[in-house]
Design an enzyme around this catalytic site. Structure first.
Site, short mmCIF file in Angstrom:
data_model
loop_
_atom_site.label_atom_id
_atom_site.label_comp_id
_atom_site.label_asym_id
_atom_site.label_seq_id
_atom_site.Cartn_x
_atom_site.Cartn_y
_atom_site.Cartn_z
N ARG A 183 4.60 2.37 -10.93
CA ARG A 183 3.75 1.20 -11.18
C ARG A 183 2.73 1.48 -12.26
NH1 ARG A 183 4.55 1.56 -5.75
NH2 ARG A 183 2.54 2.57 -5.51
N GLU A 185 1.61 15.12 1.66
CA GLU A 185 1.28 15.26 3.07
C GLU A 185 2.35 16.04 3.82
OE1 GLU A 185 0.05 12.41 6.85
OE2 GLU A 185 0.33 11.54 4.87
#
Length: 177
Positions: A60, A97
């Site tokens: 994006r 993560e």
């Protein structure tokens, strides 16, 4: 410049991609031509020193980076996921993560001493943005400014970038995750 409420053009999708997450969807902003144009104009106006080029983070970030580079009359460096660019690349691994990711650019995309503006749609925890800064600086670029359509300040990415010596400009902020 118009006075459109850009935050009102961003759709919030609860529990996506996981329970407890409020996903900030910029596709609704992109559907609004005047709103998108205002966002790009505001991004350009927030930059204090004209850089030599824009470096945009996949995917994006390419939308905002290309529009911003075009509006400023400068070039665009693509920062892509691993194995997406043809030719010789340089890259850096960074922690997610639950694992490791890699970001790459062409090995001749920036020159030593070149002023580069980092661009993405959103800054959250800052992991990808910090990796991008490290990659660009490792190639000799000077990265002192970044711009985002959205900042999620509660996740600390903007603070982490500022601690790394990169000014953070965001057109909107949303509280929470």
């Amino acid at each position: 410049m118009s006075d459109i409420d850009l935050a009102a053009l961003v759709r919030t999708i609860p529990n996506y991609p996981h329970a407890g997450i409020l996903f900030r969807d910029i596709t609704t902003l992109l559907l609004n031509g005047p709103g998108f144009a205002q966002c790009i104009a505001q991004m350009a106006a927030s930059i204090t020193d004209l850089p030599d080029c824009v470096a945009a983070i996949e995917a994006r970030g390419f939308i905002f980076g290309a529009a911003l580079a075009q509006s400023m009359g400068i070039g665009l460096v693509l920062l892509r996921k691993q194995n997406k660019l043809p030719g010789r690349v340089v890259g850096i691994n960074y922690a997610l993560e639950y694992g490791i990711d890699r970001i790459e650019m062409h090995d001749d995309a920036v020159r030593a001493g070149q002023q580069v503006l980092l661009v993405d749609d959103l800054i959250a925890t800052g992991g990808t943005a910090l990796a991008a800064v490290e990659l660009l600086r490792g190639a000799g670029a000077v990265v002192t400014q970044s711009v985002f359509a959205i900042d999620l300040p509660d996740l600390g990415g903007g603070a982490r970038l500022r601690a790394a010596g990169v000014a953070v400009h965001a057109q909107m902020e949303f509280a929470g995750a």
